[in-house]
Design a protein around this motif. Structure first.
Motif, PDB file in Angstrom:
ATOM      1  N   UNK A  16     -13.992 -50.687 119.500  1.00 52.01           N
ATOM      2  CA  UNK A  16     -12.630 -50.428 119.979  1.00 52.01           C
ATOM      3  C   UNK A  16     -11.907 -49.423 119.085  1.00 52.01           C
ATOM      4  N   UNK A  17     -12.134 -49.552 117.773  1.00 54.68           N
ATOM      5  CA  UNK A  17     -11.508 -48.611 116.853  1.00 54.68           C
ATOM      6  C   UNK A  17     -11.997 -47.194 117.134  1.00 54.68           C
ATOM      7  N   UNK A  18     -13.317 -47.052 117.325  1.00 52.09           N
ATOM      8  CA  UNK A  18     -13.870 -45.728 117.600  1.00 52.09           C
ATOM      9  C   UNK A  18     -13.381 -45.200 118.948  1.00 52.09           C
ATOM     10  N   UNK A  19     -13.254 -46.072 119.929  1.00 52.07           N
ATOM     11  CA  UNK A  19     -12.738 -45.652 121.235  1.00 52.07           C
ATOM     12  C   UNK A  19     -11.283 -45.199 121.095  1.00 52.07           C
ATOM     13  N   UNK A  20     -10.492 -45.987 120.356  1.00 49.31           N
ATOM     14  CA  UNK A  20      -9.094 -45.618 120.149  1.00 49.31           C
ATOM     15  C   UNK A  20      -8.949 -44.308 119.402  1.00 49.31           C
ATOM     16  N   UNK A  21      -9.803 -44.111 118.401  1.00 45.30           N
ATOM     17  CA  UNK A  21      -9.780 -42.851 117.644  1.00 45.30           C
ATOM     18  C   UNK A  21     -10.102 -41.672 118.559  1.00 45.30           C
TER      19      UNK A  21
ATOM     20  N   UNK B  74      -8.792 -37.488 119.934  1.00 41.34           N
ATOM     21  CA  UNK B  74      -9.583 -36.317 119.570  1.00 41.34           C
ATOM     22  C   UNK B  74      -9.578 -35.283 120.688  1.00 41.34           C
ATOM     23  N   UNK B  75      -9.659 -34.037 120.294  1.00 43.86           N
ATOM     24  CA  UNK B  75      -9.782 -32.950 121.259  1.00 43.86           C
ATOM     25  C   UNK B  75     -10.978 -32.088 120.852  1.00 43.86           C
ATOM     26  N   UNK B  76     -11.353 -31.178 121.718  1.00 38.99           N
ATOM     27  CA  UNK B  76     -12.443 -30.253 121.380  1.00 38.99           C
ATOM     28  C   UNK B  76     -12.110 -29.474 120.115  1.00 38.99           C
TER      29      UNK B  76
ATOM     30  N   UNK C  81     -14.250 -42.386 125.087  1.00 37.38           N
ATOM     31  CA  UNK C  81     -12.861 -42.017 124.802  1.00 37.38           C
ATOM     32  C   UNK C  81     -12.585 -40.564 125.147  1.00 37.38           C
ATOM     33  N   UNK C  82     -13.544 -39.694 124.826  1.00 37.83           N
ATOM     34  CA  UNK C  82     -13.385 -38.275 125.147  1.00 37.83           C
ATOM     35  C   UNK C  82     -13.325 -38.058 126.657  1.00 37.83           C
ATOM     36  N   UNK C  83     -14.136 -38.804 127.413  1.00 38.65           N
ATOM     37  CA  UNK C  83     -14.116 -38.688 128.870  1.00 38.65           C
ATOM     38  C   UNK C  83     -12.794 -39.202 129.438  1.00 38.65           C
ATOM     39  N   UNK C  84     -12.288 -40.294 128.860  1.00 39.56           N
ATOM     40  CA  UNK C  84     -10.987 -40.814 129.290  1.00 39.56           C
ATOM     41  C   UNK C  84      -9.895 -39.790 129.044  1.00 39.56           C
ATOM     42  N   UNK C  85      -9.944 -39.177 127.860  1.00 37.28           N
ATOM     43  CA  UNK C  85      -8.943 -38.178 127.488  1.00 37.28           C
ATOM     44  C   UNK C  85      -9.011 -36.953 128.391  1.00 37.28           C
ATOM     45  N   UNK C  86     -10.242 -36.623 128.805  1.00 42.91           N
ATOM     46  CA  UNK C  86     -10.450 -35.413 129.618  1.00 42.91           C
ATOM     47  C   UNK C  86     -10.063 -35.623 131.077  1.00 42.91           C
ATOM     48  N   UNK C  87     -10.482 -36.745 131.678  1.00 43.08           N
ATOM     49  CA  UNK C  87     -10.298 -36.941 133.108  1.00 43.08           C
ATOM     50  C   UNK C  87      -9.154 -37.890 133.468  1.00 43.08           C
TER      51      UNK C  87
ATOM     52  N   UNK D 114      -5.970 -38.338 131.501  1.00 42.97           N
ATOM     53  CA  UNK D 114      -5.070 -38.098 130.364  1.00 42.97           C
ATOM     54  C   UNK D 114      -3.888 -39.062 130.303  1.00 42.97           C
ATOM     55  N   UNK D 115      -3.355 -39.469 131.449  1.00 37.23           N
ATOM     56  CA  UNK D 115      -2.227 -40.401 131.438  1.00 37.23           C
ATOM     57  C   UNK D 115      -2.658 -41.770 130.924  1.00 37.23           C
ATOM     58  N   UNK D 116      -3.836 -42.195 131.348  1.00 39.03           N
ATOM     59  CA  UNK D 116      -4.369 -43.472 130.861  1.00 39.03           C
ATOM     60  C   UNK D 116      -4.615 -43.389 129.356  1.00 39.03           C
ATOM     61  N   UNK D 117      -5.205 -42.288 128.929  1.00 37.28           N
ATOM     62  CA  UNK D 117      -5.486 -42.099 127.503  1.00 37.28           C
ATOM     63  C   UNK D 117      -4.204 -42.117 126.689  1.00 37.28           C
ATOM     64  N   UNK D 118      -3.177 -41.460 127.197  1.00 39.12           N
ATOM     65  CA  UNK D 118      -1.901 -41.402 126.493  1.00 39.12           C
ATOM     66  C   UNK D 118      -1.273 -42.789 126.347  1.00 39.12           C
ATOM     67  N   UNK D 119      -1.383 -43.600 127.394  1.00 41.53           N
ATOM     68  CA  UNK D 119      -0.787 -44.935 127.351  1.00 41.53           C
ATOM     69  C   UNK D 119      -1.593 -45.900 126.478  1.00 41.53           C
ATOM     70  N   UNK D 120      -2.885 -45.599 126.289  1.00 41.75           N
ATOM     71  CA  UNK D 120      -3.744 -46.495 125.519  1.00 41.75           C
ATOM     72  C   UNK D 120      -3.762 -46.188 124.028  1.00 41.75           C
ATOM     73  N   UNK D 121      -3.400 -44.967 123.656  1.00 48.79           N
ATOM     74  CA  UNK D 121      -3.569 -44.522 122.274  1.00 48.79           C
ATOM     75  C   UNK D 121      -2.940 -45.461 121.257  1.00 48.79           C
ATOM     76  N   UNK D 122      -1.658 -45.701 121.386  1.00 49.16           N
ATOM     77  CA  UNK D 122      -0.955 -46.493 120.381  1.00 49.16           C
ATOM     78  C   UNK D 122      -1.399 -47.947 120.367  1.00 49.16           C
TER      79      UNK D 122
END
Length: 299
Positions: free
Chosen positions: A25-30, A34-36, A165-171, A173-181
């Motif tokens: 989970x920590x690695x997924x959250x990190x 992350x970006x390219x 996590x990278x795939x979530x961030x890429x496809x 982005x709104x979900x990734x943004x809400x999950x980050x914190x």
């Protein structure tokens, strides 16, 4: 010589599963943050990138073997030190680098890169350098271990969550943004509580072997921080980059080390005690350095 291998930490299969989940989970959250650019950023700082990766992937394990020949610890403790040195950088190094007024983008890039490379370099460095210290090599011969299983385990624990996590961030982005914190806070708190419970449950072992563990980890971690800084100094890097590479070299993902110990080494007490105490001490030493470096005036 005390037989540290007789120590067996109280760590149930369920506890190991929870630890795996925490780290995943920590690695997924990190990876949600992350970006390219966090990977390609190393191309903008080639010298710092080469020094940082060389310091962590080559100098640290080589330094560890050198220390072992000087200190001559119990073979199980030696294996624990080599395994910690073979682990990738811990994500807390990014936060501590920020407090130390280091080069945070470089820190993030190095952590991300060594984490992705860990599926190969962690088992490779462990077996390669472990065989160069004869007492540890003798102990390795007694352990039935398939390197392919270690490669696969690290891939599932570290690399797969990063990819997801990278795939979530890429496809998404709104979900990734809400999950980050919540992911960052929740997984870190969960891991902290888990480690605290593990310490309480094994307090007698830590008290009994505390003095030896303290000095071994102090010297090992201090040497790692030092070699990272001076390798950067010799390479002619600025102080900001020296601080970052020092912290990246000295703050290792000992949580991964613990998982590997309990998964593949039957929780050998000597190895587990080193990894567990390192996980506490490297935060203390990192924050101590950050408290000094963070007071420096930026130029």
């Amino acid at each position: 010589m005390q037989d540290y291998d007789l120590v067996r930490l109280n760590f149930s299969p369920g506890g190991l599963f929870v630890l795996n989940i925490c780290l995943g989970l920590i690695m997924y959250g990190v990876s949600l943050e992350l970006t390219i650019a966090d990977f390609t950023n190393l191309r903008k700082q080639p010298k710092a990138a080469i020094v940082g990766l060389f310091s962590q992937l080559v100098l640290l394990p080589a330094l560890t073997v050198g220390l072992l020949y000087i200190l001559k610890p119990h073979p199980g403790l030696a294996l624990g030190m080599i395994l910690v040195a073979a682990c990738p950088g811990g994500n807390m190094s990014n936060f501590i680098s920020l407090l130390a007024k280091g080069n945070v983008p470089l820190s993030i890039s190095l952590t991300a890169t060594t984490t992705v490379l860990a599926w190969f370099f962690t088992p490779f460095n462990f077996f390669f350098w472990g065989k160069l210290y004869s007492p540890a090599a003798d102990r390795l011969k007694e352990i039935s271990l398939n390197p392919v299983d270690v490669f696969l385990s690290i891939f599932l624990i570290l690399v797969l969550p990063l990819i997801l996590g990278a795939l979530t961030n890429r496809f998404l982005p709104k979900v990734a943004s809400s999950l980050k914190k919540p992911m960052r806070i929740g997984s870190t708190v969960l891991l902290g509580v888990f480690i605290l419970i593990a310490f309480v449950g094994n307090w007698k072992s830590f008290v009994e072997f505390g003095p030896v563990l303290f000095w071994l980890v102090l010297l090992h971690n201090g040497s790692a921080l030092t070699v990272g800084y001076f390798a950067s100094w010799i390479a002619g890097l600025a102080h900001k980059e020296r601080k970052t590479i020092s912290l990246e070299t000295g703050l290792q993902n000992s949580g991964l080390g613990l998982i590997l110990i309990f998964t593949f080494f039957q929780g050998i007490g000597s190895m587990a005690l080193i990894a567990a105490w390192w996980g506490v001490w490297h935060l203390i030493s990192g924050l101590f350095l950050a408290s000094i470096w963070g007071r420096e005036k930026t130029t």
